[in-house]
Write a protein that holds these residues in place. Structure first.
Motif, PDB file in Angstrom:
ATOM      1  N   PRO A   1     -24.914 -11.859  34.022  1.00 53.81           N
ATOM      2  CA  PRO A   1     -24.297 -11.082  33.320  1.00 53.81           C
ATOM      3  C   PRO A   1     -23.727 -12.062  31.881  1.00 53.81           C
ATOM      4  O   PRO A   1     -23.548 -11.448  30.942  1.00 53.81           O
ATOM      5  CB  PRO A   1     -23.166 -10.450  34.032  1.00 53.81           C
ATOM      6  CG  PRO A   1     -23.688 -10.691  35.305  1.00 53.81           C
ATOM      7  CD  PRO A   1     -24.691 -11.844  35.310  1.00 53.81           C
ATOM      8  N   ALA A   2     -23.230 -13.027  32.268  1.00 53.95           N
ATOM      9  CA  ALA A   2     -22.764 -14.022  31.245  1.00 53.95           C
ATOM     10  C   ALA A   2     -23.729 -14.284  30.027  1.00 53.95           C
ATOM     11  O   ALA A   2     -23.400 -14.354  28.936  1.00 53.95           O
ATOM     12  CB  ALA A   2     -22.243 -15.340  32.028  1.00 53.95           C
TER      13      ALA A   2
ATOM     14  N   ALA B   1     -24.364 -11.018  27.957  1.00 56.96           N
ATOM     15  CA  ALA B   1     -23.027 -10.837  27.319  1.00 56.96           C
ATOM     16  C   ALA B   1     -23.148 -11.437  25.803  1.00 56.96           C
ATOM     17  O   ALA B   1     -22.882 -10.770  24.723  1.00 56.96           O
ATOM     18  CB  ALA B   1     -21.854 -11.193  27.815  1.00 56.96           C
ATOM     19  N   HIS B   2     -23.954 -12.581  25.831  1.00 56.19           N
ATOM     20  CA  HIS B   2     -23.849 -13.168  24.346  1.00 56.19           C
ATOM     21  C   HIS B   2     -25.021 -12.683  23.746  1.00 56.19           C
ATOM     22  O   HIS B   2     -25.079 -12.767  22.589  1.00 56.19           O
ATOM     23  CB  HIS B   2     -24.239 -14.690  24.729  1.00 56.19           C
ATOM     24  CG  HIS B   2     -22.924 -15.493  25.537  1.00 56.19           C
ATOM     25  ND1 HIS B   2     -21.799 -15.677  24.868  1.00 56.19           N
ATOM     26  CD2 HIS B   2     -22.800 -15.839  26.573  1.00 56.19           C
ATOM     27  CE1 HIS B   2     -20.894 -16.272  25.638  1.00 56.19           C
ATOM     28  NE2 HIS B   2     -21.700 -16.474  26.854  1.00 56.19           N
TER      29      HIS B   2
ATOM     30  N   ARG C   1     -26.541  -9.340  23.741  1.00 55.77           N
ATOM     31  CA  ARG C   1     -26.512  -8.009  23.470  1.00 55.77           C
ATOM     32  C   ARG C   1     -26.167  -7.437  22.121  1.00 55.77           C
ATOM     33  O   ARG C   1     -26.454  -6.501  21.593  1.00 55.77           O
ATOM     34  CB  ARG C   1     -25.768  -7.045  24.545  1.00 55.77           C
ATOM     35  CG  ARG C   1     -26.457  -7.329  25.994  1.00 55.77           C
ATOM     36  CD  ARG C   1     -26.188  -6.018  26.870  1.00 55.77           C
ATOM     37  NE  ARG C   1     -26.481  -6.261  28.180  1.00 55.77           N
ATOM     38  CZ  ARG C   1     -27.746  -5.617  28.460  1.00 55.77           C
ATOM     39  NH1 ARG C   1     -28.400  -4.826  27.555  1.00 55.77           N
ATOM     40  NH2 ARG C   1     -28.089  -5.760  29.491  1.00 55.77           N
ATOM     41  N   ASP C   2     -25.438  -8.380  21.439  1.00 55.90           N
ATOM     42  CA  ASP C   2     -25.064  -7.917  19.969  1.00 55.90           C
ATOM     43  C   ASP C   2     -26.353  -7.953  18.999  1.00 55.90           C
ATOM     44  O   ASP C   2     -26.308  -7.051  18.234  1.00 55.90           O
ATOM     45  CB  ASP C   2     -23.945  -8.963  19.475  1.00 55.90           C
ATOM     46  CG  ASP C   2     -22.784  -8.617  19.950  1.00 55.90           C
ATOM     47  OD1 ASP C   2     -22.416  -7.727  20.644  1.00 55.90           O
ATOM     48  OD2 ASP C   2     -21.937  -9.722  19.763  1.00 55.90           O
TER      49      ASP C   2
END
Length: 174
Positions: A104-105, A108-109, A111-112
């Protein structure tokens, strides 16, 4: 389909994973190009993208993340699979719980810049010299192990699942 398998590697473990994924996709009849993200100046012209990076400190290497950012317009609307190569297989004891937090970490970086069809975290190669003298001692002291933890069968199965998804996409497009 025309597939780009792109990778960012620190010590060669990720290029091995990328090469194996590309080989499986070729056996399913796809035209596959495999490049380091540092070699790619324009990613346009492919139908599908499989992009991966080594993971350091729960994040992709800067060159891998920069590739997704730079090519986000090219990747938009295209099927994109992401893979990461990290430490899970090298961890045991109390560190094993930490491995579950890594994926997940990582995502998170990313998905933008891209919404992947799927992301997969694979274990890579961990050598003492990669962590330095102090890092190596700490890693071992908390239960880390050194070695090649790549699970080739899992990598090939995942690439086969991508090939099956591509067959579905081709069928739908007809």
């Amino acid at each position: 389909m025309k597939v780009l398998v792109a990778y960012a590697t620190a010590a060669g473990s990720t290029v091995g994973v990328a090469t194996r994924i590309a080989a499986v996709l070729r056996t399913h009849g796809h035209v596959v190009a495999t490049y380091s993200v540092d070699e790619i100046t324009d990613a346009a012209g492919y139908d599908v993208y499989v992009v991966g990076s080594a993971v350091h400190d729960q994040a992709w290497l800067p060159s891998g993340a920069a590739f997704l950012s730079r090519e986000r317009r090219t990747l938009r609307g295209k099927p994109v699979w992401l893979f990461s190569v990290g430490l899970p297989g090298a961890l045991r004891g109390p560190l094993r719980k930490w491995a579950g937090l890594e994926e997940p970490a990582i995502l998170a970086h990313l998905r933008d810049d891209v919404t992947p069809v799927e992301h997969r975290l694979f274990s890579g190669v961990v050598r003492a010299e990669m962590l330095g003298k102090v890092g190596s001692l700490v890693f071992r002291a908390v239960g880390g192990r050194f070695g090649d933890f790549r699970d080739w069968q899992a990598i090939e199965q995942w690439a086969g699942a991508i090939a099956a998804a591509l067959a579905d996409i081709e069928t739908t497009a007809r």
